[in-house]
Motif scaffolding. Sequence first.
Motif, PDB file in Angstrom:
ATOM      1  N   CYS A 237       0.863  -1.078   0.046  1.00 10.82           N
ATOM      2  CA  CYS A 237      -0.066  -0.046   0.080  1.00 10.82           C
ATOM      3  C   CYS A 237       0.827   1.257   0.033  1.00 10.82           C
ATOM      4  O   CYS A 237       0.390   2.313  -0.773  1.00 10.82           O
TER       5      CYS A 237
ATOM      6  N   ASN B 266      -5.725   0.506  -3.470  1.00 14.41           N
ATOM      7  CA  ASN B 266      -6.986   0.103  -4.515  1.00 14.41           C
ATOM      8  C   ASN B 266      -6.851  -1.127  -4.966  1.00 14.41           C
ATOM      9  O   ASN B 266      -7.559  -2.359  -4.850  1.00 14.41           O
TER      10      ASN B 266
ATOM     11  N   ASN C 124      -6.382  -4.096  -2.252  1.00 15.48           N
ATOM     12  CA  ASN C 124      -7.662  -4.153  -1.669  1.00 15.48           C
ATOM     13  C   ASN C 124      -8.589  -5.000  -2.587  1.00 15.48           C
ATOM     14  O   ASN C 124      -9.589  -5.811  -2.109  1.00 15.48           O
TER      15      ASN C 124
ATOM     16  N   ILE D  93      -9.936  -3.482 -11.804  1.00 20.29           N
ATOM     17  CA  ILE D  93      -9.080  -2.159 -11.605  1.00 20.29           C
ATOM     18  C   ILE D  93      -8.904  -1.353 -12.671  1.00 20.29           C
ATOM     19  O   ILE D  93      -9.067  -1.889 -13.816  1.00 20.29           O
TER      20      ILE D  93
END
Length: 189
Positions: free
Chosen positions: A79, A85, A88, A146
Motif C-alpha cells: 500500500c 486500491n 484491496n 481495476i
Amino acid sequence: MELRNNYRRYFNFLNYSLVKPHRINIVQMNNEIFKKHIEKEHIIKTRILKWLKNYDVILPYKRSLKNDHQYISITQEYCLNHIENDWNVTMQIILEKYPDYQKSIKKYLDNNNKIFLMNMFVSNRKFVDDYCSWLFDILFEVEKRISFSDDPYQKRDFGFISERLFTLYIFHNKLKVKELPLLFIKDYF
C-alpha cells in the motif's frame, strides 16, 4: 531443464562460498565465467532433482520488508509503494473465490514481513499447474476490476501483486521450501 535469465538474476546452484546467507551477490560476469558455470549444468540438474525429492519448491531466500528501517507487513509495504486500491480489490477477490485463505491473509500478509521476491522458483509440473491455476484465476478477475495506471512503474502491478500472492500461496499451503541465494549479473557479456 534449462537455466533461464530473469532480468540478469540466477539461482546460485553451485558455489555457496561466494554468498553470505540471505544476501544477494552481484557478480561481474564475462563469457569465460559464464561458460564455466554452464559447463557444470549436469551438477546443477543433479542437485535440483535431489532437492525436489525433499522439498516442494526451490526459491530465493525470503526477504524482510522495511520502511525507514522499521519492519512492515507485506500489506503495508504494498500500500505504501503501489496502488492501495489494487491490493484491496485483490484481497476481496481472494476472499470471494478462496474464503479458506482468510486466516492466511491476516497471518502472512497483514502481520508478516517475510516475502519471497523475484517471481522465481523451481518445482515440479504439478506445483506449477496448481499454483498457476490459483494465481491466474485471481489475476484475471483483478484485471476486470481495476484501472491501469499511466505510471510505467505501476504498470508492472501484476508482477508486484503476484510476488505477494506467491508468498501467501507458499505459506498457506505449508509447502516445504529450499531457499537459495541469487546471483545478479552486473555486466552481461
